[in-house]
Design a protein around this motif. Structure first.
Motif, mmCIF file in Angstrom:
data_model
loop_
_atom_site.group_PDB
_atom_site.id
_atom_site.type_symbol
_atom_site.label_atom_id
_atom_site.label_comp_id
_atom_site.label_asym_id
_atom_site.label_seq_id
_atom_site.Cartn_x
_atom_site.Cartn_y
_atom_site.Cartn_z
ATOM 1 N N GLY A 159 0.816 -1.203 0.000
ATOM 2 C CA GLY A 159 0.000 0.000 0.000
ATOM 3 C C GLY A 159 0.846 1.247 0.000
ATOM 4 N N GLY A 160 0.212 2.339 0.177
ATOM 5 C CA GLY A 160 0.942 3.596 0.134
ATOM 6 C C GLY A 160 1.240 3.972 -1.295
ATOM 7 N N GLN A 161 1.875 5.100 -1.449
ATOM 8 C CA GLN A 161 2.252 5.521 -2.789
ATOM 9 C C GLN A 161 3.195 4.509 -3.382
ATOM 10 O OE1 GLN A 161 4.128 9.293 -2.942
ATOM 11 N NE2 GLN A 161 2.821 10.028 -1.289
ATOM 12 N N VAL A 162 3.069 4.273 -4.663
ATOM 13 C CA VAL A 162 3.976 3.318 -5.282
ATOM 14 C C VAL A 162 5.205 4.039 -5.811
ATOM 15 C CG1 VAL A 162 2.187 1.702 -5.846
ATOM 16 C CG2 VAL A 162 2.729 3.539 -7.427
ATOM 17 N N GLY A 163 6.164 3.234 -6.200
ATOM 18 C CA GLY A 163 7.392 3.811 -6.729
ATOM 19 C C GLY A 163 7.242 4.152 -8.198
ATOM 20 N N PHE A 164 8.312 4.720 -8.738
ATOM 21 C CA PHE A 164 8.287 5.159 -10.130
ATOM 22 C C PHE A 164 7.950 4.017 -11.076
ATOM 23 C CE2 PHE A 164 9.199 9.032 -8.718
ATOM 24 C CZ PHE A 164 10.473 9.568 -8.809
ATOM 25 N N LEU A 165 8.636 2.901 -10.895
ATOM 26 C CA LEU A 165 8.477 1.805 -11.846
ATOM 27 C C LEU A 165 7.047 1.282 -11.855
ATOM 28 C CD1 LEU A 165 11.787 -0.233 -11.505
ATOM 29 C CD2 LEU A 165 11.094 1.413 -13.246
ATOM 30 N N GLU A 166 6.508 1.064 -10.666
ATOM 31 C CA GLU A 166 5.141 0.563 -10.578
ATOM 32 C C GLU A 166 4.180 1.565 -11.202
ATOM 33 O OE1 GLU A 166 4.180 -2.404 -8.621
ATOM 34 O OE2 GLU A 166 2.252 -2.125 -9.617
ATOM 35 N N TYR A 569 3.935 7.923 8.921
ATOM 36 C CA TYR A 569 2.590 8.415 8.670
ATOM 37 C C TYR A 569 2.221 8.321 7.207
ATOM 38 C CZ TYR A 569 2.658 10.384 13.365
ATOM 39 O OH TYR A 569 2.737 10.555 14.712
ATOM 40 N N GLY A 570 3.184 7.931 6.382
ATOM 41 C CA GLY A 570 2.876 7.768 4.972
ATOM 42 C C GLY A 570 3.066 9.042 4.175
ATOM 43 N N TYR A 571 3.693 10.037 4.776
ATOM 44 C CA TYR A 571 3.902 11.288 4.041
ATOM 45 C C TYR A 571 5.243 11.185 3.298
ATOM 46 C CZ TYR A 571 0.358 12.904 7.361
ATOM 47 O OH TYR A 571 -0.768 13.046 8.129
ATOM 48 N N GLN A 572 5.204 10.413 2.226
ATOM 49 C CA GLN A 572 6.459 10.028 1.579
ATOM 50 C C GLN A 572 7.299 11.210 1.130
ATOM 51 O OE1 GLN A 572 6.898 6.711 1.763
ATOM 52 N NE2 GLN A 572 8.992 7.270 1.298
ATOM 53 N N SER C 251 0.161 2.787 7.951
ATOM 54 C CA SER C 251 -0.730 3.879 8.327
ATOM 55 C C SER C 251 -1.973 3.809 7.476
ATOM 56 C CB SER C 251 -0.045 5.219 8.083
ATOM 57 O OG SER C 251 0.181 5.395 6.695
ATOM 58 N N ASP C 252 -3.018 4.457 7.920
ATOM 59 C CA ASP C 252 -4.248 4.506 7.140
ATOM 60 C C ASP C 252 -4.020 5.219 5.812
ATOM 61 O OD1 ASP C 252 -6.897 4.754 9.678
ATOM 62 O OD2 ASP C 252 -5.780 3.078 8.822
ATOM 63 N N ASN C 253 -3.101 6.146 5.807
ATOM 64 C CA ASN C 253 -2.779 6.826 4.548
ATOM 65 C C ASN C 253 -2.329 5.822 3.497
ATOM 66 O OD1 ASN C 253 -3.311 9.431 5.230
ATOM 67 N ND2 ASN C 253 -1.267 9.831 6.023
ATOM 68 N N ASP C 254 -1.449 4.924 3.943
ATOM 69 C CA ASP C 254 -0.955 3.927 3.002
ATOM 70 C C ASP C 254 -2.086 3.004 2.562
ATOM 71 O OD1 ASP C 254 2.426 3.444 4.371
ATOM 72 O OD2 ASP C 254 1.512 5.022 3.142
ATOM 73 N N SER C 255 -2.941 2.622 3.499
ATOM 74 C CA SER C 255 -4.077 1.781 3.104
ATOM 75 C C SER C 255 -4.932 2.523 2.091
ATOM 76 C CB SER C 255 -4.939 1.434 4.324
ATOM 77 O OG SER C 255 -4.196 0.765 5.297
ATOM 78 N N ALA C 256 -5.175 3.802 2.367
ATOM 79 C CA ALA C 256 -6.007 4.597 1.468
ATOM 80 C C ALA C 256 -5.374 4.681 0.083
ATOM 81 C CB ALA C 256 -6.203 5.994 2.052
ATOM 82 N N SER C 257 -4.062 4.891 0.043
ATOM 83 C CA SER C 257 -3.393 4.966 -1.266
ATOM 84 C C SER C 257 -3.549 3.655 -2.003
ATOM 85 C CB SER C 257 -1.907 5.227 -1.103
ATOM 86 O OG SER C 257 -1.702 6.403 -0.387
ATOM 87 N N SER C 273 -9.934 4.297 8.630
ATOM 88 C CA SER C 273 -10.773 5.143 9.471
ATOM 89 C C SER C 273 -11.566 6.120 8.624
ATOM 90 C CB SER C 273 -9.921 5.889 10.489
ATOM 91 O OG SER C 273 -9.272 6.974 9.868
ATOM 92 N N LEU C 274 -12.602 6.663 9.252
ATOM 93 C CA LEU C 274 -13.524 7.539 8.540
ATOM 94 C C LEU C 274 -12.820 8.722 7.899
ATOM 95 C CD1 LEU C 274 -16.522 7.654 11.004
ATOM 96 C CD2 LEU C 274 -16.275 6.328 8.915
ATOM 97 N N GLY C 275 -11.791 9.169 8.543
ATOM 98 C CA GLY C 275 -11.117 10.367 8.059
ATOM 99 C C GLY C 275 -10.716 10.279 6.601
ATOM 100 N N LYS C 276 -10.422 9.074 6.150
ATOM 101 C CA LYS C 276 -9.939 8.932 4.777
ATOM 102 C C LYS C 276 -10.998 9.265 3.744
ATOM 103 C CE LYS C 276 -6.406 8.374 6.512
ATOM 104 N NZ LYS C 276 -5.769 9.679 6.565
ATOM 105 N N PHE C 277 -12.260 9.309 4.147
ATOM 106 C CA PHE C 277 -13.293 9.598 3.147
ATOM 107 C C PHE C 277 -13.514 11.079 2.970
ATOM 108 C CE2 PHE C 277 -13.895 5.287 2.957
ATOM 109 C CZ PHE C 277 -14.148 4.733 4.192
#
Lengths: 607, 369, 391
Positions: A159-166, A569-572, C251-257, C273-277
């Motif tokens: 999950g999360g943002q994917v890389g360039f290649l993907e 937090y996923g803020y890549q 993180s939920d962010n990654d799940s959302a992505s 979580s609801l926040g993602k919507f």
């Protein structure tokens, strides 16, 4: 003719008074004892506290273990070594750790060794420039490469943002995107400068006349290499092996980023997981194992050092520097070196920079580029860090913390290192000198993250005169100081050895008391060494993650923990930007320091 | 200027090395005492103990009657309070201070006011002829100049005792000669007690008023230079002092036609039965007279000059006599070839089995215990 | 130097080691200053004005919150009362670590924890007197009793989400679909080992009641009864979910992505979580909640509010907790994310994605404080179960 005069046996009162008077004028002894005791405490006590935690019931586990908190228990040992989950907690991480360490060591040595030979012993063009830039990968934070790797290779699995290649339609397989292969490659990129420097130095000192003697006696090229050159390079090789191995053992950032997502655990990440899950007991057990391995490595290193004496080259003439002519291979060699440089410096940094200015990864369209992640006033989607990195208060706060924590630690470290050097050299030959030298190297035994775990155990509560330190900057300063003490001590000892005892003795004879001579003679002459002893820990501390990840709290985030938090937090893009900032700072400070001291800091990095 | 007394001083370093053994020595005030010996004999250690930079494992050191170092009495005076001066073999100049600052350091730490310091430093620099380099740094000076700065630094504080640790060994021959003369002059002007450590016997002979020859941590002989030269206490001293070195001829275990047997027979005849206790005979090269056909009352033998080594002022000849080779010195040009060599009985040094000198004892040895 | 230093130092070292080991294991603090904190709810007469006045005299309040809304809360609170608040986002584990060590060291800086890991709070923090529970006396009646100990501030929810661009409507209608081979490698969720509410949810799945519902749902989906070696259907569900190669995220962010990335033909589904919507999707993700899955679409989890023991600003802390329980305190969350305040007097937010409270009660498992003990006791076992069955 001298006549032997028998003196009466000295009464004990006389002896005591004698020694007291001596001590009065020579505070070095008291200084040495004081330092020894302090260092002993700062290294042994945390380990002792942690070992204690490993065998006592921790609060909250009474229900599981069915014993009151504080009682002795073997539950955590059982859980870590024999329980059904022990495979995941310990045995697999142990295997993975060894695989990674061996892989990194081999790759880093091969790369570093080859480049060292090219740069030092051949007539390849561009050598001075290469000698400088090939050290840069080490100056950057160790997980810079991991982030860059993910930026390119990350696939959909986690999950999360994917890389360039993907994003561009390719689907990197899991074994390429995560796990052992990327960890080994990225760490090798980070650590090869060690081998590069060590081999470079050894080769530089290597007298080519030794090779030539063999040739004159009729040995062929291969025989010469493997019977003369390789054995004499062995000390450098062993040194590099052990240094790299021991560093990889305690490293946290890269396996965390590249391994955890696919459950590829090493000991350090398993330890971190235990910490986060609140399993203090298991964390203590894992720390103990890591420390045990660390001690084993250092013991081996010491044993090898003794063996090494055999390899001291005999002969008084200085080393002849005859370079191998590459002829037609000059350009290919240069190409190889430049490729190495690109792969380890240009590509990772470039990738990261690119990623921080792209909204959606992998989309190379004009509208996708933005400077928002750096300078936007508001990034509404990024809850908690809702501004561009350079705009928000978090980066500034973290940078301020970094600078003052690491700065203070570096200054203390430098001073302590010089003091250690002073005592060791001044009391050279005595047992105190030997003891202090050994004790100041002890922190070497304890790989990064395990050390932090030990300090958590020790300083959670008040102990004697030392208050509990968790959550304070003092704890971070303390741990960083002790972590870098070995390097500062080594530098201090070398510096004081170079100075020798006589300048100070001359001052003594002239009538200067201890403080006067230290102030007027020793310190001014050692200004350069002191500066180096401060700057090196500073640079190392700026990019340190393993030691601080468990000790920094939200209020005391430093640059490195900020970057990891953003990553979590996923803020890549923000995470990448943060690590770029750290890398830039580290390189800038290194460059500045090199100009200031006029010395090659590369030599200090070997420490 | 006081006298220095060492009583039963020993020094054992950690690791078991015994550098100095039961050393007892009195350096009279105003003397120029040379501690002479090969490397490792303990002379530098002794000097450092006098200075206070090393502490004796046992024994006592006092200067002018004041005890400086004594475990038994529980007294220790640190180097900074001993009012001595020390010149190191490496000079140990402080690289970050100018010549002037180096020299005035001792005065600075004693709190002497600036004007007075300046005047005193100027005096000392002038005394040593280096006033023109006062503003330079040690790295910018030549070896000889650095040497003088080290001396100046020592002299600036008017020490009671001057200690010098092989200060001339880093200089070239000409400079060395100059500095020797300088030191002698300073000694005469200031009348200080000087202790000078060296391994160069020529230096010791020319400079010292008193010599203490040391070996393996013990004093072999103390006395005036010429006494030591003429009446060495034992074989070690005889061989160490004198250049070219003394000829040593073994007397035992040789057959009748050997040089040793011939000399022994001569000694018995001239000195008496006490010569039987001798195991070696020593003959100084200058005592080997060549080509004069023999002198009365001397031992004479035909000899053959094999090689000649001209030194410029003398010729060193290697002379084959009977079955051995002796070295002789001639002050006139001579040619190689057959000749005769003779030695007077006064010039025969007899040594016992343990190396002690037995005779001749025309004059009592000058030694103070 | 003939000092036998080594011997002396060895003995000093030994003494030190003994001293260190001699210190007891982590024990509960016996605090001296008990006076300021009154535990649990007390029916004292409540004077808001006096509380404000007292709070103003105290040092600035420091609070940690699982959610990033803490920054808005801090700003609004300061604007309202003029009392400075430092709010930092921090996950549950960090909050627990920090408060434990601060209180143990006697160097307390924190004031209020807005923390989601109720099990940990009840198992470690409250018994060891690291935090105290305080219910605003004027709200005793508007907050249901079972949500008062520890005090629940707000209910958030995690539900199964799908990508509306890839699927017109929610592609699953039975929770066992998540364990079905059809969705192998296509279910995203946060790592339960690092997400306390998720592992607490697991423990709720294994209660007898819920296990029965799961068994019934299985029967409905597959037509035959569930065969399992585990103790009940709840455990079996967890085992199968772990074995179905889920996309485990940080993180939920990654799940959302993962779920919502545009341009996916076969997008995964995920629990988030609801926040993602509601947040403006940074990368243009498309997300929508599933609203009808048997037996539940997800779970509702609380964020608690507790006061740190011996905090330097006890009155400011109480005031802040009081504020959190008001409509203003709930507003940033429920207006941005959805969810509802534990204070039933507070009206639902503008941005409620799921529906009214009745909808919640019908379709979500509520992780109420009553289940915290059980959740804690089972935590290690469930973590192990998850890890051992991961493929």
């Amino acid at each position: 003719m001298s006549a032997a005069v028998a003196l009466p046996r000295a009464p004990w009162r006389g002896t005591l008074s004698y020694h007291l008077q001596r001590a009065r004028y020579e505070p070095t002894v008291a200084l040495g004892i004081g330092l020894s005791v302090i260092f002993l405490y700062l290294v042994i006590a945390p380990i002792a506290a942690m070992l204690s935690d490993a065998v006592r019931v921790q609060f909250g586990d009474e229900a599981t273990i069915r014993l009151p908190a504080g009682d002795f228990t073997s539950y955590y040992l059982w859980r870590a070594f024999r329980s059904p989950i022990s495979k995941l907690l310990f045995w697999e991480p142990l295997l993975n750790t060894l695989v990674v360490a061996v892989g990194v060591t081999v790759l880093a040595l091969a790369l570093g060794g080859a480049l060292a030979w090219l740069v030092v012993r051949t007539d390849m063009p561009g050598q001075t420039w290469l000698a400088t830039v090939l050290v840069v990968p080490y100056i950057m934070p160790s997980w810079t490469f991991a982030l860059a790797w993910l930026t390119v290779f990350k696939n959909r699995t986690i999950g999360g943002q994917v890389g360039f290649l993907e994003a561009m339609g390719f689907h990197p397989p899991n074994w390429l995107a995560y796990g052992a292969l990327p960890i080994v490659v990225t760490l090798a990129f980070h650590y090869f400068p060690f081998a590069f420097l060590l081999f470079g130095n050894a080769l530089r000192r290597f007298d080519s006349q030794l090779e030539e003697s063999a040739r004159i006696l009729g040995a062929g090229s291969w025989t010469t290499t493997h019977r003369i050159v390789v054995p004499l390079m062995l000390p450098a090789v062993m040194s590099a092996v052990l240094l790299t191995f021991s560093r990889v053992l305690g490293t946290f950032g890269t396996p965390y980023i590249l391994g955890l997502p696919v459950n590829y655990n090493v000991l350090s990440t398993s330890l971190y997981q235990s910490f986060r899950g609140g399993s203090t007991g298991v964390m203590a057990v894992l720390s103990a194992v890591i420390i045990g391995i660390g001690i084993g490595i250092v013991a081996m290193d010491t044993w090898l050092l003794r063996e090494q004496q055999r390899f001291v080259t005999v002969g008084s003439k200085g080393a002849m520097d005859r370079r191998t002519r590459l002829r037609g291979w000059r350009i290919p060699a240069l190409a190889l070196a430049v490729t190495a440089f690109c792969a380890t410096v240009v590509v990772p940094l470039g990738t990261l920079i690119l990623s921080t200015v792209m909204r959606i990864p992998g989309r190379f369209e004009f509208g996708n580029f933005t400077a928002d992640f750096w300078i936007a006033r508001r990034l509404p989607a990024f809850v908690g860090y809702p501004t561009g990195l350079l705009r928000g208060p978090d980066l500034a706060a973290a940078a301020w913390n970094s600078f003052r924590i690491v700065g203070l630690a570096a200054i203390v470290c430098g001073l302590l290192g010089l003091s250690v050097g002073y005592v060791v050299v001044r009391m050279h030959g005595t047992r105190l000198s030997f003891f202090l030298r050994q004790v100041s190297f002890l922190p070497y035994l304890v790989p990064g993250i395990a050390f932090a775990a030990a300090y958590l155990s020790l300083f959670a509560v008040r102990r004697g005169p030392i208050p509990a330190l968790y959550g304070t900057l003092s704890l971070l300063v303390l741990v960083l100081t002790v972590t870098y003490l070995p390097f500062a001590s080594r530098a201090g000892i070398a510096a004081m050895m170079q100075l020798g005892r006589e300048p100070e003795e001359a001052a003594q004879i002239c009538g200067a008391r201890w403080w006067q001579r230290v102030r007027r003679i020793v310190v001014p002459i050692q200004k350069g060494a002191l500066t180096t002893g401060i700057i090196l820990p500073f640079i190392a501390g700026l990019k340190e993650l393993s030691v601080v990840i468990m000790l920094a709290t939200p209020g005391t985030d430093v640059l490195t923990t900020l970057s990891i938090r953003l990553q979590e937090y996923g803020y890549q893009q923000l995470a990448n930007a943060a690590v770029l900032v750290i890398a830039a700072l580290a390189v800038a400070v290194t460059y500045l320091a090199q100009r200031l001291t006029g010395s090659s800091l590369a030599s200090g990095l070997e420490g | 200027m006081p006298e220095i007394t060492l009583t039963g001083v020993s020094k054992q370093f950690p690791g078991g090395v015994r550098a100095v053994e039961e050393l007892t020595l009195t350096i009279p005030d105003g003397a120029f005492m040379c501690l002479l010996g090969p490397s490792g004999c303990g002379k530098t250690t002794t000097l450092r103990m006098i200075a206070g930079l090393e502490q004796p494992s046992s024994g006592e050191i006092s200067v002018g009657g004041r005890v400086l170092d004594s475990v038994a009495q529980g007294r220790f005076v640190p180097p900074e309070k001993r009012s001595m001066g020390l010149v190191f073999q490496s000079y140990a100049l402080w690289p970050h201070l100018t010549v002037e600052e180096n020299t005035e350091f001792g005065l600075t730490v004693r709190g002497v006011p600036r004007a007075e310091r300046h005047a005193r430093v100027a005096d000392v620099l002038r005394l040593l002829h280096i006033e023109q380099v006062a503003d330079r740094y040690p790295a910018q000076l030549s070896g000889g100049q650095q040497q003088r700065v080290a001396l100046a630094r020592m002299l600036a504080v008017n020490p009671q005792v001057l200690l010098l640790d092989e200060p001339l060994s880093n200089l070239d021959a000409r400079l060395r000669l100059e500095m020797r003369a300088e030191l002698k002059r300073i000694h005469q002007e200031l009348r200080s007690t000087i202790v000078f450590v060296t391994h160069d016997q020529l230096e010791a002979m020319t400079l010292g008023t008193q010599l203490a020859v040391m070996n393996a941590g013990r004093i072999q002989q103390i006395g005036a230079p010429m006494t030591i030269y003429r009446r060495p206490a034992n074989r070690f001293v005889a061989e160490f002092v004198g250049n070219p070195p003394i000829n040593i001829v073994p007397l035992r275990g040789d057959d009748a036609g050997s040089l040793g047997a011939s000399l022994l027979e001569f000694a018995r005849r001239v000195i008496g039965p006490s010569a039987d206790a001798a195991w070696w005979i020593g003959i100084r090269p200058e005592a080997v007279w060549l080509g004069l056909g023999g002198r009365n009352g001397c031992w004479v033998q035909p000899a053959r000059i094999e090689t000649l080594l001209p030194t410029g002022s003398t010729w060193i000849a290697s002379v084959r006599v009977l079955d051995a080779t002796l070295f002789g010195v001639s002050f006139q040009e001579i040619g190689a070839g057959p000749t005769s060599c003779s030695v007077s009985a006064d010039d025969l040094h007899l040594f016992a089995e343990d190396g002690t000198r037995l005779g001749p004892t025309r004059q009592p040895p000058e030694v103070r215990v | 130097m003939n000092i036998s230093v080594k011997r002396h130092v060895t003995s000093i070292g030994a003494i030190l080691v003994l001293a260190v080991c001699g210190q007891g294991a982590p024990t509960a603090l016996t605090s001296q200053a008990e006076a300021s904190q009154a535990p649990a709810a007390s029916a004292e007469k409540f004077d808001l004005g006096a509380l404000v006045a007292a709070a103003k005299k105290e040092p600035p309040l420091t609070t940690l919150n699982n959610s990033g809304v803490v920054k808005d809360l801090a700003t609004n609170f300061t604007a309202k009362y003029g009392i400075k608040v430092n709010g930092t986002k921090a996950d549950s584990a960090t909050q627990v670590q920090q408060v434990s060590r601060e209180v143990q060291s006697g160097n307390v800086k924190l004031g209020v924890l807005s923390i989601e890991d109720g099990a940990l709070v009840e198992a470690r923090l409250i018994p060891q007197r690291f935090v105290d529970n305080w219910v605003p006396p004027d709200m005793l009646n508007s907050i249901p009793k079972e949500w008062q100990n520890p005090l629940v501030q707000i209910w958030d929810a995690k539900v199964v989400a799908y990508n509306p661009e890839a699927y017109g409507a929610c592609p699953i209608n039975n929770i066992w679909d998540l364990t079905d081979p059809k969705w192998r490698g296509k279910v995203a969720l946060r790592d339960p080992l690092d997400t306390p509410e998720e592992i607490t949810w697991f423990s709720w799945l294994t209660t007898d009641d819920n296990a029965r519902k799961l068994a019934a749902a299985y029967q409905q989906r597959y037509g035959n009864a569930l065969q399992t070696r585990e103790k009940n259907a709840g455990y079996e569900f967890i085992v199968r979910l772990a074995a179905n190669q889920p996309i485990v995220t940080k993180s939920d962010n990654d799940s959302a992505s993962s779920v919502g990335a545009p341009g996916q033909k076969e997008a995964p589904v995920g629990i988030m979580s609801l926040g993602k919507f509601s947040e403006a999707p940074p990368q243009g993700e498309k997300l929508a909640p599933c609203k009808s899955i048997r037996p539940w679409i997800g779970y509702a989890y609380p964020r608690y509010a507790v006061i740190v023991h011996n905090t330097p600003s006890p009155n400011a802390a109480k005031l802040y907790v009081h504020y959190l329980m008001t409509a203003e305190g709930a507003a940033p969350t429920i207006n941005q994310h959805g969810g509802f305040s534990a204070n039933l007097d507070v009206a639902p937010g503008r941005n409620e994605h799921l529906g009214p409270r009745e909808f919640w009660e019908k379709n979500l498992i509520f992780l109420t404080p009553g289940g915290n003990d059980r959740a804690w006791q089972m935590r290690e076992r469930l973590s192990d179960l998850w890890r051992l069955n991961r493929k």
